[in-house]
Design an enzyme around this catalytic site. Structure first.
Site, PDB file in Angstrom:
ATOM      1  N   TYR A 166       0.820  -1.215   0.000  1.00 32.88           N
ATOM      2  CA  TYR A 166       0.000   0.000   0.000  1.00 32.88           C
ATOM      3  C   TYR A 166       0.852   1.262   0.000  1.00 32.88           C
ATOM      4  O   TYR A 166       0.400   2.307  -0.496  1.00 32.88           O
ATOM      5  CB  TYR A 166      -1.014  -0.013   1.150  1.00 32.88           C
ATOM      6  CG  TYR A 166      -2.147  -0.946   0.832  1.00 32.88           C
ATOM      7  CD1 TYR A 166      -3.163  -0.563  -0.033  1.00 32.88           C
ATOM      8  CD2 TYR A 166      -2.168  -2.248   1.340  1.00 32.88           C
ATOM      9  CE1 TYR A 166      -4.176  -1.439  -0.373  1.00 32.88           C
ATOM     10  CE2 TYR A 166      -3.176  -3.127   1.004  1.00 32.88           C
ATOM     11  CZ  TYR A 166      -4.179  -2.717   0.149  1.00 32.88           C
ATOM     12  OH  TYR A 166      -5.171  -3.596  -0.196  1.00 32.88           O
TER      13      TYR A 166
ATOM     14  N   ARG B 275       1.147   1.720  -3.596  1.00 35.24           N
ATOM     15  CA  ARG B 275      -0.112   2.196  -4.180  1.00 35.24           C
ATOM     16  C   ARG B 275      -0.266   3.699  -3.903  1.00 35.24           C
ATOM     17  O   ARG B 275      -0.690   4.459  -4.760  1.00 35.24           O
ATOM     18  CB  ARG B 275      -1.315   1.455  -3.595  1.00 35.24           C
ATOM     19  CG  ARG B 275      -1.326  -0.067  -3.730  1.00 35.24           C
ATOM     20  CD  ARG B 275      -1.625  -0.550  -5.133  1.00 35.24           C
ATOM     21  NE  ARG B 275      -0.516  -0.378  -6.057  1.00 35.24           N
ATOM     22  CZ  ARG B 275       0.623  -1.088  -6.033  1.00 35.24           C
ATOM     23  NH1 ARG B 275       0.820  -2.031  -5.150  1.00 35.24           N
ATOM     24  NH2 ARG B 275       1.600  -0.845  -6.902  1.00 35.24           N
TER      25      ARG B 275
ATOM     26  N   GLN C 206     -15.462   2.864  -6.148  1.00 32.99           N
ATOM     27  CA  GLN C 206     -14.775   1.681  -5.628  1.00 32.99           C
ATOM     28  C   GLN C 206     -13.270   1.914  -5.601  1.00 32.99           C
ATOM     29  O   GLN C 206     -12.523   1.098  -5.074  1.00 32.99           O
ATOM     30  CB  GLN C 206     -15.073   0.470  -6.527  1.00 32.99           C
ATOM     31  CG  GLN C 206     -16.535   0.089  -6.582  1.00 32.99           C
ATOM     32  CD  GLN C 206     -16.768  -1.013  -7.606  1.00 32.99           C
ATOM     33  OE1 GLN C 206     -16.704  -0.801  -8.813  1.00 32.99           O
ATOM     34  NE2 GLN C 206     -17.039  -2.201  -7.124  1.00 32.99           N
TER      35      GLN C 206
ATOM     36  N   ASP D  33      -8.072   5.798  -5.096  1.00 31.54           N
ATOM     37  CA  ASP D  33      -7.331   7.028  -5.405  1.00 31.54           C
ATOM     38  C   ASP D  33      -8.217   8.243  -5.142  1.00 31.54           C
ATOM     39  O   ASP D  33      -9.416   8.113  -4.895  1.00 31.54           O
ATOM     40  CB  ASP D  33      -6.854   7.001  -6.864  1.00 31.54           C
ATOM     41  CG  ASP D  33      -8.023   6.900  -7.845  1.00 31.54           C
ATOM     42  OD1 ASP D  33      -8.807   7.872  -7.940  1.00 31.54           O
ATOM     43  OD2 ASP D  33      -8.167   5.841  -8.494  1.00 31.54           O
TER      44      ASP D  33
ATOM     45  N   HIS E  10     -14.634   1.711  -0.686  1.00 32.22           N
ATOM     46  CA  HIS E  10     -13.555   0.759  -0.379  1.00 32.22           C
ATOM     47  C   HIS E  10     -12.356   1.421   0.286  1.00 32.22           C
ATOM     48  O   HIS E  10     -11.268   0.854   0.304  1.00 32.22           O
ATOM     49  CB  HIS E  10     -13.110   0.030  -1.662  1.00 32.22           C
ATOM     50  CG  HIS E  10     -14.155  -0.923  -2.182  1.00 32.22           C
ATOM     51  ND1 HIS E  10     -14.162  -1.397  -3.471  1.00 32.22           N
ATOM     52  CD2 HIS E  10     -15.231  -1.488  -1.572  1.00 32.22           C
ATOM     53  CE1 HIS E  10     -15.198  -2.210  -3.643  1.00 32.22           C
ATOM     54  NE2 HIS E  10     -15.864  -2.276  -2.509  1.00 32.22           N
TER      55      HIS E  10
ATOM     56  N   CYS F  95      -6.784   4.014  18.406  1.00 34.58           N
ATOM     57  CA  CYS F  95      -7.739   5.060  18.840  1.00 34.58           C
ATOM     58  C   CYS F  95      -8.836   5.320  17.810  1.00 34.58           C
ATOM     59  O   CYS F  95      -9.702   6.162  18.038  1.00 34.58           O
ATOM     60  CB  CYS F  95      -7.008   6.358  19.172  1.00 34.58           C
ATOM     61  SG  CYS F  95      -6.462   7.297  17.727  1.00 34.58           S
TER      62      CYS F  95
ATOM     63  N   CYS G 257       0.772   7.275  15.448  1.00 35.11           N
ATOM     64  CA  CYS G 257      -0.497   7.947  15.150  1.00 35.11           C
ATOM     65  C   CYS G 257      -0.406   9.391  15.645  1.00 35.11           C
ATOM     66  O   CYS G 257      -0.055   9.617  16.803  1.00 35.11           O
ATOM     67  CB  CYS G 257      -1.638   7.213  15.851  1.00 35.11           C
ATOM     68  SG  CYS G 257      -3.201   8.129  15.890  1.00 35.11           S
TER      69      CYS G 257
ATOM     70  N   GLY H 280     -17.173   2.038 -15.743  1.00 34.41           N
ATOM     71  CA  GLY H 280     -15.883   1.351 -15.654  1.00 34.41           C
ATOM     72  C   GLY H 280     -15.784   0.331 -14.541  1.00 34.41           C
ATOM     73  O   GLY H 280     -14.734   0.228 -13.902  1.00 34.41           O
TER      74      GLY H 280
ATOM     75  N   ALA I  39     -13.777   5.348 -20.924  1.00 31.78           N
ATOM     76  CA  ALA I  39     -14.447   6.314 -20.043  1.00 31.78           C
ATOM     77  C   ALA I  39     -14.079   7.747 -20.406  1.00 31.78           C
ATOM     78  O   ALA I  39     -14.918   8.647 -20.336  1.00 31.78           O
ATOM     79  CB  ALA I  39     -14.084   6.024 -18.580  1.00 31.78           C
TER      80      ALA I  39
HETATM   81 ZN   LIG Z   1      -4.289   6.646  17.307  1.00 32.04          ZN
END
Ligand SMILES: [Zn+2]
Length: 235
Positions: free
Chosen positions: A59, A62, A94, A97, A112, A123, A139, A178, A222
Site C-alpha cells: 500500500y 499504491r 470503488q 485514489d 472501499h 484510537c 499515530c 468502468g 471512459a
Molecule cells: Zn491513534
C-alpha cells in the site's frame, strides 16, 4: 422532451476502468491479481496479520502511484457535473485514489477506503496520509504505532452502505462507469436502483457481467464516453 426529463437525483458508481486511463492498475477479478500479487496475500485482514510488512509495502507503493497519477477527462467531466448539477448527486467510487477529488468533485464517497488515508487501530482516528506506513510511524492523535491502510479489504464491510442504499432508493438515474459488475455489494446497486424506479445506464469498455441489468449500455473508453454523457446531461 429530453432524456433527462424527470431526472433530479443521480447516483454514479465508478470503478477501476475510470482510473485505468490515469495509469492506475487495480485488482482484476479475472485472474485475482493486483500488481502481480494474489489478493489473498495483500488485501485481506488475514494477510495483514500474517505479513504486515508485505501489506504495508504494497500500500505504500499504491499511495506513491496515486500521488503520481493525474485525473483524466472522465474525472474532469464528473467534477463538472458535480459543480453544475442542481439536484442530488452522489459519486460512489470503488477506487482508492483521490482523482475525483483532485479533478474538483466534492460529492464523493469512497466505499472501499482511500489510499491517502491511514487508520489507527488503537484510537480509531483517520489521518490524511501521503508518506509510508512500513516504518511504523506513530499515530498523530494517540502516538501508538498501529496505523494501517484505510482500505476495505476482502472480507471487510464496505464503508457507508446505509448512505449508499438511501441514495439508491431515491435515485432517478443510476450510472455505472468502468466497473466489472463482478464484486458485490456494488454489483447489486443496479438492481437496487431499478427496483426503486431509477433509469439505469452503463458506461464501460466492454460488456460486463451485469450489462443485461441496465436499461442502456454504451461501450468505449471512459475518457470519451463520460464527457459525452455529461454534455448530454447538462445540455
Ligand atoms: Zn491513534
Amino acid at each position: 422532451m429530453g432524456r433527462m426529463d424527470g431526472i433530479r437525483n443521480i447516483v454514479i458508481l465508478t470503478g477501476a476502468g475510470i482510473s485505468a486511463e490515469s495509469g492506475l492498475r487495480t485488482f482484476r477479478a479475472e485472474d485475482g491479481l493486483w500488481e502481480d500479487h494474489r489478493v489473498e496475500d495483500v488485501a485481506t485482514p488475514q494477510a495483514f496479520r500474517r505479513d504486515p510488512e508485505l501489506v504495508q509495502r504494497f500500500y505504500d507503493l499504491r499511495r506513491e502511484n496515486v500521488l503520481a497519477a493525474l485525473p483524466n477527462p472522465a474525472h474532469d467531466a464528473l467534477a463538472r457535473l458535480d459543480r453544475e448539477w442542481r439536484g442530488d448527486l452522489l459519486i460512489v467510487t470503488q477506487n482508492i485514489d483521490d482523482l475525483h477529488e483532485r479533478a474538483g468533485a466534492s460529492r464523493v464517497l469512497h466505499m472501499h477506503g482511500e489510499a491517502l488515508s491511514a487508520w489507527c487501530t488503537a484510537c480509531d482516528a483517520r489521518h490524511r496520509w501521503t508518506g509510508t506506513l512500513l516504518d511504523r510511524p506513530p499515530c498523530p492523535a494517540c502516538g501508538a504505532a498501529q496505523l494501517r491502510p484505510d482500505i476495505v479489504w476482502f472480507g471487510e464491510m464496505p464503508y457507508q452502505m446505509d448512505r449508499i442504499f438511501a441514495a439508491l432508493a431515491r435515485a432517478d438515474l443510476f450510472v455505472s462507469i468502468g466497473t466489472s459488475g463482478a464484486v458485490y455489494p456494488a454489483a447489486g446497486f443496479v438492481q437496487q436502483a431499478a427496483s426503486h424506479g431509477a433509469r439505469t445506464l452503463e458506461l464501460n469498455l466492454e460488456r460486463s457481467l451485469g450489462s443485461s441489468a441496465f436499461d442502456e449500455t454504451r461501450l468505449g473508453p471512459a475518457s470519451e464516453l463520460v464527457p459525452q454523457w455529461v454534455d448530454e446531461v447538462l445540455g
